[in-house]
Scaffold this motif. Structure first.
Motif, short mmCIF file in Angstrom:
data_model
loop_
_atom_site.label_atom_id
_atom_site.label_comp_id
_atom_site.label_asym_id
_atom_site.label_seq_id
_atom_site.Cartn_x
_atom_site.Cartn_y
_atom_site.Cartn_z
N GLN A 91 5.37 4.02 -4.17
CA GLN A 91 5.02 2.63 -4.44
C GLN A 91 3.55 2.54 -4.81
O GLN A 91 2.69 3.18 -4.21
CB GLN A 91 5.29 1.75 -3.22
CG GLN A 91 6.76 1.42 -3.01
CD GLN A 91 6.96 0.46 -1.85
OE1 GLN A 91 6.95 0.85 -0.69
NE2 GLN A 91 7.15 -0.81 -2.17
N LYS A 92 3.28 1.73 -5.83
CA LYS A 92 1.91 1.52 -6.26
C LYS A 92 1.22 0.55 -5.31
O LYS A 92 1.64 -0.60 -5.19
CB LYS A 92 1.89 0.97 -7.69
CG LYS A 92 0.50 0.69 -8.23
CD LYS A 92 0.57 0.15 -9.64
CE LYS A 92 -0.81 -0.19 -10.18
NZ LYS A 92 -0.75 -0.74 -11.55
N VAL A 111 -3.63 4.53 -6.06
CA VAL A 111 -3.09 4.99 -4.78
C VAL A 111 -1.58 4.78 -4.78
O VAL A 111 -1.10 3.65 -4.96
CB VAL A 111 -3.74 4.23 -3.61
CG1 VAL A 111 -3.15 4.70 -2.28
CG2 VAL A 111 -5.25 4.43 -3.63
N LEU A 112 -0.84 5.85 -4.58
CA LEU A 112 0.62 5.82 -4.49
C LEU A 112 1.03 6.23 -3.09
O LEU A 112 0.50 7.21 -2.55
CB LEU A 112 1.25 6.76 -5.53
CG LEU A 112 0.84 6.56 -6.99
CD1 LEU A 112 1.50 7.60 -7.86
CD2 LEU A 112 1.19 5.17 -7.46
N GLN A 113 1.96 5.50 -2.51
CA GLN A 113 2.44 5.79 -1.16
C GLN A 113 3.92 6.08 -1.18
O GLN A 113 4.72 5.32 -1.74
CB GLN A 113 2.14 4.62 -0.21
CG GLN A 113 2.48 4.95 1.24
CD GLN A 113 2.06 3.84 2.19
OE1 GLN A 113 1.85 2.71 1.75
NE2 GLN A 113 1.93 4.16 3.46
N LEU A 114 4.30 7.21 -0.55
CA LEU A 114 5.69 7.62 -0.47
C LEU A 114 6.32 7.00 0.78
O LEU A 114 5.72 7.03 1.86
CB LEU A 114 5.81 9.14 -0.42
CG LEU A 114 5.71 9.87 -1.77
CD1 LEU A 114 4.32 9.72 -2.38
CD2 LEU A 114 6.06 11.34 -1.61
N ALA A 137 14.73 6.30 -1.30
CA ALA A 137 13.48 5.92 -0.64
C ALA A 137 13.59 4.49 -0.16
O ALA A 137 14.43 3.71 -0.62
CB ALA A 137 12.30 6.08 -1.59
N GLY A 138 12.70 4.13 0.77
CA GLY A 138 12.66 2.78 1.31
C GLY A 138 13.77 2.54 2.32
O GLY A 138 14.46 3.45 2.78
N GLU A 139 13.98 1.27 2.65
CA GLU A 139 15.03 0.87 3.57
C GLU A 139 15.62 -0.45 3.12
O GLU A 139 15.01 -1.19 2.35
CB GLU A 139 14.49 0.76 5.01
CG GLU A 139 13.45 -0.33 5.18
CD GLU A 139 13.02 -0.47 6.63
OE1 GLU A 139 13.60 0.23 7.48
OE2 GLU A 139 12.11 -1.28 6.90
N LYS A 140 16.81 -0.75 3.64
CA LYS A 140 17.51 -1.95 3.23
C LYS A 140 18.42 -2.39 4.37
O LYS A 140 18.88 -1.56 5.17
CB LYS A 140 18.32 -1.69 1.96
CG LYS A 140 18.73 -2.93 1.18
CD LYS A 140 19.37 -2.54 -0.13
CE LYS A 140 19.70 -3.76 -0.97
NZ LYS A 140 20.34 -3.39 -2.26
N GLU A 141 18.70 -3.68 4.43
CA GLU A 141 19.59 -4.19 5.45
C GLU A 141 21.02 -3.68 5.21
O GLU A 141 21.49 -3.61 4.07
CB GLU A 141 19.60 -5.71 5.46
CG GLU A 141 18.29 -6.33 5.91
CD GLU A 141 18.03 -6.11 7.39
OE1 GLU A 141 19.02 -5.87 8.13
OE2 GLU A 141 16.86 -6.18 7.80
N VAL A 142 21.68 -3.31 6.29
CA VAL A 142 23.02 -2.75 6.16
C VAL A 142 23.98 -3.79 5.59
O VAL A 142 24.89 -3.46 4.82
CB VAL A 142 23.51 -2.24 7.53
CG1 VAL A 142 24.92 -1.68 7.43
CG2 VAL A 142 22.56 -1.18 8.07
N ASN A 286 3.07 -2.71 -5.56
CA ASN A 286 4.35 -2.51 -4.87
C ASN A 286 5.48 -2.15 -5.83
O ASN A 286 6.65 -2.18 -5.44
CB ASN A 286 4.75 -3.73 -4.03
CG ASN A 286 3.71 -4.07 -2.99
OD1 ASN A 286 3.10 -3.19 -2.39
ND2 ASN A 286 3.49 -5.36 -2.75
N GLN A 287 5.15 -1.81 -7.08
CA GLN A 287 6.16 -1.37 -8.04
C GLN A 287 6.61 0.05 -7.68
O GLN A 287 5.80 0.89 -7.30
CB GLN A 287 5.60 -1.43 -9.45
CG GLN A 287 6.49 -0.84 -10.52
CD GLN A 287 7.72 -1.69 -10.76
OE1 GLN A 287 7.67 -2.91 -10.68
NE2 GLN A 287 8.83 -1.06 -11.04
N ILE A 288 7.91 0.33 -7.80
CA ILE A 288 8.42 1.66 -7.53
C ILE A 288 8.05 2.57 -8.70
O ILE A 288 8.21 2.21 -9.87
CB ILE A 288 9.94 1.63 -7.28
CG1 ILE A 288 10.41 2.97 -6.72
CG2 ILE A 288 10.70 1.22 -8.50
CD1 ILE A 288 9.93 3.27 -5.34
#
Length: 322
Positions: A91-92, A111-114, A137-142, A286-288
């Motif tokens: 994410q940027k 700065v990029l964050q994994l 990558a990331g997370e999401k509601e089930v 916050n762009q992927i």
């Protein structure tokens, strides 16, 4: 094809019927023990062409054979431009600058964050027709994920991911990361070159000057409300009284996939999952971002599996004496 003529009988005796009677009486006295050899080459009547043969239009090089249409040949043609290992999603977070402590030169960087990159699946040549690594990558509601996708995550033994991307690799050696493994920022090394891909920032409807860099109309000499106008869009007779496809005109600007090549990795923070690259990266904050080894540079001497990544060193906070 021209007709093939019968070989000529050079040096053979003519028929006795064609000889006069005086010569015909002398035929028995002529020795015929050794027949006269016939020529090895037969005469063929044809036309010699003055045009050189043209190369095959399907050949990518006139001195090489035509391209093969099989899937195996297609993978071989793309092998030189296919990375050896998978890329990662980041994410940027924004832009900043680094200063060289020796020269004092300021270098702009991004700065990029994994965010929890995990291997979901492998794509093999036998089953899928190509080699690739599927990264989530990331997370999401089930509750916001379909049941088939939940089963896909459960089979890999990973949590629900927000982004899923496939990274093609050159061969089976690129599948060194196992399904379910977590890949961090240590996958990249400081000093290597990477290519980044993302969706650029959408800027809405824009004119020709902003979208394509047109110079506009003259600022004086009778111009009336056409200073930033595009001008003529199509010729009369030269183009058939129509606007040719692909004409650069006003329209929506941005919101398209952009690739920035050959960005140098300046810093790597394995603990916080941060990778700092030189220059700018497409997209808003916050762009992927897809980060992978650069195609235009030699392949880096980087890890091919998670076991080869050096563990992160967590520094203890300094205790200040009262």
């Amino acid at each position: 094809m021209p007709p093939r003529l019968a070989p000529l009988n050079w040096g053979l005796q003519p028929s006795s019927l064609l000889l006069p009677s005086s010569t015909r009486a002398l035929l028995p006295s002529i020795p015929t023990t050794s027949p006269i050899p016939r020529p090895a080459q037969t005469t063929i009547r044809t036309i010699k062409s003055t045009n050189t043969p043209r190369p095959d239009r399907f050949a990518h090089n006139p001195s090489k054979p035509a391209l093969n249409s099989t899937s195996t040949a297609a993978l071989e043609r793309k092998a030189h431009s296919t990375p050896l290992r998978t890329g990662l999603l980041a994410q940027k977070r924004g832009m900043t600058a680094l200063y060289d402590p020796v020269t004092g030169k300021r270098t702009p960087c991004t700065v990029l964050q994994l965010d929890r990159n995990e291997v979901i699946a492998h794509k093999t040549r036998d089953k899928n027709g190509y080699w690739a690594v599927q990264i989530g990558a990331g997370e999401k509601e089930v509750g916001n994920v379909t049941r088939p996708l939940l089963g896909h995550f459960a089979a890999a033994g990973v949590g629900v991911k927000r982004w899923i991307v496939e990274f093609k690799v050159k061969g089976a050696e690129g599948l060194g990361v196992e399904v379910g493994e977590l890949v961090g920022a240590g996958w990249f090394k400081q000093g290597q070159w990477v290519d980044v891909r993302a969706i650029s920032r959408g800027m809405g409807f824009a004119g020709g000057m902003k979208r394509h860099g047109f110079s506009g109309q003259p600022a004086s000499h009778g111009q009336s409300l056409m200073h930033r106008g595009m001008g003529s869009a199509g010729g009369s007779q030269g183009s058939g009284s129509r606007v040719l496809p692909g004409k650069r005109m006003a329209g929506r600007m941005g919101n398209e996939r952009v690739t920035v090549k050959n960005l140098k990795v300046l810093q790597v923070d394995e603990t916080n999952g941060i990778v700092v690259v030189n220059g700018c990266v497409p997209g808003p904050k916050n762009q992927i971002i897809r980060v992978q080894d650069a195609l235009g540079k030699p392949w880096p001497k980087a890890p091919m599996s998670v076991r080869e990544i050096s563990p992160a060193v967590i520094r203890e906070p300094a205790v200040v004496a009262a």
